[in-house]
Design an enzyme around this catalytic site. Sequence first.
Site, short mmCIF file in Angstrom:
data_model
loop_
_atom_site.label_atom_id
_atom_site.label_comp_id
_atom_site.label_asym_id
_atom_site.label_seq_id
_atom_site.Cartn_x
_atom_site.Cartn_y
_atom_site.Cartn_z
N LYS A 123 0.80 -1.24 0.00
CA LYS A 123 0.00 0.00 0.00
C LYS A 123 0.82 1.27 0.00
O LYS A 123 0.42 2.27 -0.59
CB LYS A 123 -1.01 -0.01 1.15
CG LYS A 123 -0.42 0.13 2.53
CD LYS A 123 -1.49 -0.03 3.60
CE LYS A 123 -0.89 0.04 4.97
NZ LYS A 123 -1.70 -0.64 5.99
N ARG A 159 -8.73 -1.14 16.78
CA ARG A 159 -9.10 -0.81 15.40
C ARG A 159 -10.04 -1.93 14.96
O ARG A 159 -11.04 -2.15 15.61
CB ARG A 159 -7.85 -0.63 14.52
CG ARG A 159 -8.13 0.26 13.31
CD ARG A 159 -6.91 0.50 12.43
NE ARG A 159 -6.55 -0.70 11.68
CZ ARG A 159 -5.52 -0.74 10.82
NH1 ARG A 159 -4.77 0.33 10.64
NH2 ARG A 159 -5.23 -1.84 10.17
C1 LIG Z 1 -0.92 -1.47 6.65
C2 LIG Z 1 -1.25 -2.77 7.22
C3 LIG Z 1 -0.24 -3.73 7.42
C4 LIG Z 1 1.21 -3.45 7.15
O1 LIG Z 1 1.70 -2.54 8.08
P1 LIG Z 1 3.25 -2.15 8.13
O2 LIG Z 1 3.39 -1.41 9.39
O3 LIG Z 1 3.52 -1.32 6.94
O4 LIG Z 1 4.02 -3.41 8.14
C5 LIG Z 1 -0.63 -4.97 7.91
N1 LIG Z 1 -1.91 -5.25 8.20
C6 LIG Z 1 -2.90 -4.35 8.04
C7 LIG Z 1 -4.30 -4.74 8.38
C8 LIG Z 1 -2.61 -3.08 7.55
O5 LIG Z 1 -3.59 -2.19 7.37
#
Ligand SMILES: *Cc1c(COP(=O)(O)O)cnc(C)c1O
Length: 377
Positions: free
Chosen positions: A36, A131
């Site tokens: 992302k 969350r």
């Molecule tokens: C963005 C996200 C991740 C990855 O997070 P990082 O801190 O970039 O490793 C993993 N799981 C979910 C649900 C996320 O939204």
Amino acid sequence: MNYPRLDIDCGKIHHNAQFLITQLSLKNISITPVTKAFLGHPIIAQVLIDAGATMLADSRIENLQKMTESGISIPKMLIRTPMLSQAASVIKYSDVSLNSEVEVIQRLSYLAEQQNCRHDIIIMVELGDLREGVMPNRMIDFVREIISLPNITIKGIGANLACRYGVAPDDQNMKILSDLADGIEVTFGISLEIISGGNSASVNWALQRTGLTRVNNLRIGEAIFLGCEPLEQENIKGLHTDAVSLTAEVIESNIKPTLPWGNRGLNAFGENQRLQDRGVVSQAILALGRQDVCVSGLKAPNGIKIMSSTSDHLVLESSQKPLFVGETVTFSLDYSALLSSMSSRYIHKYFKAHKGAKIFQPGVSKSKVNIISYSSC
Ligand SMILES: *Cc1c(COP(=O)(O)O)cnc(C)c1O
């Protein structure tokens, strides 16, 4: 050269991804890289595949669609619980999605049945960061409501920590996740393949883990791209922390006083700064602003300090020699700066290919160019 520019060293990203995939596989944990921060960019997707990824994850279905349409054919995971209104695209462009609402899973089931395909889900559990996720004591009832939905496979359960409140993953909360998996398997006579324990904040926990829990997957973005773990903002040993940098150009350089003059109200962003008279300083303005990047996530080189920013200007002070017009300054970025600068159409993106790369460009499978530039995202 076009500025501002984001330089992305795919060799370093490749190393980081390969390092984490290898180290964590020794702990029986698979990694699903999260694209992302790069908006599902196919070049990055290909780098991650070359480094050994067998599935990619993104929070936006548009990014998964972009990857699919660019020829990235490995399985894809949607890691934000789907919008009801997007359920049809979720079936089409993702193989597995993280879920926490019965209504959404019912809709996915209905659409999968209509399209005559299956969709895998991972049910998210709330473990304290408040969350997404089903409350742990509701898990069994939740599964009961969806277990017999057609065309849906419960692939596993998962959790996300450290995002909203910085709640750290530890043996205790990972054991709760693990025990819930056992409970679901016993109650419903199914087996859960994936126990997805978290994100980059789990890397240190996972590298030191003693094998007490069933966590066998992590979804990792930040650690791969920035070599950093989010909880303490500490560098992870063995990883590059400079795979991405942002460079902008000086458009004015002057000796100016540190105190403004005239009657003052709030500034253009409704802020009221307290100021101290520090005499005159060497001030420079870069052509980079809040419309381009989350400025608080930038780190200036030694001897240069970011003083303020407006929509289009970044005001610096240099303690050594003054900067000159046309000179460039290169910053390192944190996650929010990476996310925002990738999303800005004003920032030029340059990908430096990794060694042995089949350089990937939509529609072009091989190329001799070493640097691929994209003006837009
Ligand atoms: C963005 C996200 C991740 C990855 O997070 P990082 O801190 O970039 O490793 C993993 N799981 C979910 C649900 C996320 O939204």
